[in-house]
Structure formats: C-alpha cells, structure tokens
Design an enzyme around this catalytic site. Structure first.
Site, PDB file in Angstrom:
ATOM      1  N   ASP A   8       1.098  -1.234  -0.192  1.00 14.97           N
ATOM      2  CA  ASP A   8      -0.111   0.290  -0.039  1.00 14.97           C
ATOM      3  C   ASP A   8       0.990   1.625  -0.535  1.00 14.97           C
ATOM      4  OD1 ASP A   8      -1.985   1.090   0.249  1.00 14.97           O
ATOM      5  OD2 ASP A   8      -1.824   1.505   3.048  1.00 14.97           O
ATOM      6  N   ASP A  10      -0.038   5.229   1.131  1.00 13.97           N
ATOM      7  CA  ASP A  10      -0.357   6.054   2.154  1.00 13.97           C
ATOM      8  C   ASP A  10      -0.413   4.900   3.387  1.00 13.97           C
ATOM      9  OD1 ASP A  10      -0.466   8.100   0.615  1.00 13.97           O
ATOM     10  OD2 ASP A  10      -2.131   7.689  -0.467  1.00 13.97           O
TER      11      ASP A  10
HETATM   12 MG   LIG Z   1      -3.143   2.968   3.490  1.00 12.85          MG
END
Ligand SMILES: [Mg+2]
Ligand SMILES: [Zn+2]
Length: 198
Positions: A8, A10
């Site tokens: 992922d 962020d």
């Molecule tokens: Mg995230």
C-alpha cells in the site's frame, strides 16, 4: 513465476499527514508534505534481496474527489521515485486505482473492480509480471488492504498504527471472517517477518 511484495502507499511507504483542522490524517497533497515511513528503505531492500518484486497497490481517489490535482499527484510520485533512487532503490511497478463511486470528476466516477478491498489491481499486476500469488505478500495499514490481499490469494500483513484496543475493535468489525495472516506494529517487524519466511 515471480513472487511479489505488494505495498500500500499511504501509511506504508509515505506517512499520512495529520490535518489539524479536520483532526484526521490524509495522504500528502503537496510534494512538500511527502515523508517516508521509518524503515521503508530497509524493507524494500530486504524484499528485493529475497527476490521479491516491490509493487505499489494503492487507491488514490483524491484527484477524482477534487482534493489534489493530477499534476501535484504526479509530482509526489516523482519525488518518491527520485528519493528512492537516491538510496539505490526502485519500485518494480506502481498500480493505482483513481476511481471513486462519488468522484466529482466524471472520468473517475466509477464502481470499478480495482478499488481495494477488491483485488483487481493485484490481479492485474500478477498477470503483468507472472506473479505466483501464493508466494506473495500484501502489506497495508488498512482493512481494505488485508481483504484485497486475501481475495487475491496473497499472504497478508496489517500494520496496526492505531491504539491496539481501538484497532482490534475496528478490525473485528470490518474484517468479519478475514484476519490478516500477520500483524505488525512497525516496518521493522515486517522486515523480521519476511526474513523468517523467506
Ligand atoms: Mg494506507
Ligand atoms: Zn478503480
């Protein structure tokens, strides 16, 4: 067949930005807000050494929602790439879902199959890079990441950066029968984990 370390973006590669006004965290909206999560360089290095492809799998609805321009998004992506390259690190690929069912911009308003928790981005990356998903990992800081990874057939790691009790409550509520295979508190623990599993 290749194996991949799906990440992922962020909260895993770059830090979430705390917004004092709304009191809630959001992804960086300007290049100057971009900061790396501690341990990410070592994690990418370790995964590479173990033979994994490092691939970003990320929902980015903020362009469609009118919170960031495509130009600023591209500048942040460029800053991530160039900062990693300064450390002799590269990402093998980046897969983004720019859609959102309520996007203000028509071109991004879609109920797509690539927005996590759906596994579309991971499946596409697996196809493009001949990835054996059973030998691959999905690492994220949200339940959507765990569900997408689980649906795609990867091993899943959840980075729990909320208070533990709060975290457990949320996870139990949202994950239902899907549990992350592993739970870590920081990226150092994720490094130890993949070193053990190989
Ligand atoms: Mg995230
Ligand atoms: Zn999408």
């Amino acid at each position: 067949m290749n194996k991949a370390f799906f990440l992922d973006r962020d909260g895993i590669i770059v830090k979430m930005v705390y917004d004092a006004e709304s009191g809630s965290p959001h992804p960086p909206l300007k290049p100057s807000q971009m900061e790396f999560v501690p341990g990410i360089f070592e994690l990418l290095k370790t995964a590479k050494k173990l033979g994994y492809l490092n691939i970003i799998i990320s929902n980015q609805p903020d362009i469609g929602l009118g919170r960031i321009s495509k130009n600023d998004f591209d500048k942040i992506s460029e800053k991530i790439r160039s900062s990693l390259s300064d450390k002799k690190l590269t990402l093998d690929a980046e897969y983004y879902c720019f859609h959102h069912p309520f996007a203000k911009l028509r071109k991004y308003r879609e109920k797509c199959s690539c927005r996590k928790p759906l596994p579309g981005l991971i499946s596409q990356a697996a196809k493009d890079f001949a990835v054996d998903l059973k030998r691959s990992w999905m690492l994220g800081d949200g339940v959507k990441d765990v569900i997408a990874g689980h649906k795609a057939g990867c091993k899943t790691i959840l980075l729990a950066n909320l208070q533990e009790t709060e975290y457990l409550r949320i996870v139990e509520e949202k994950l239902k029968n899907i549990k992350p295979d592993y739970l870590v508190k920081n990226l150092e623990e994720a490094i130890t984990l993949i070193l053990k599993s190989g």
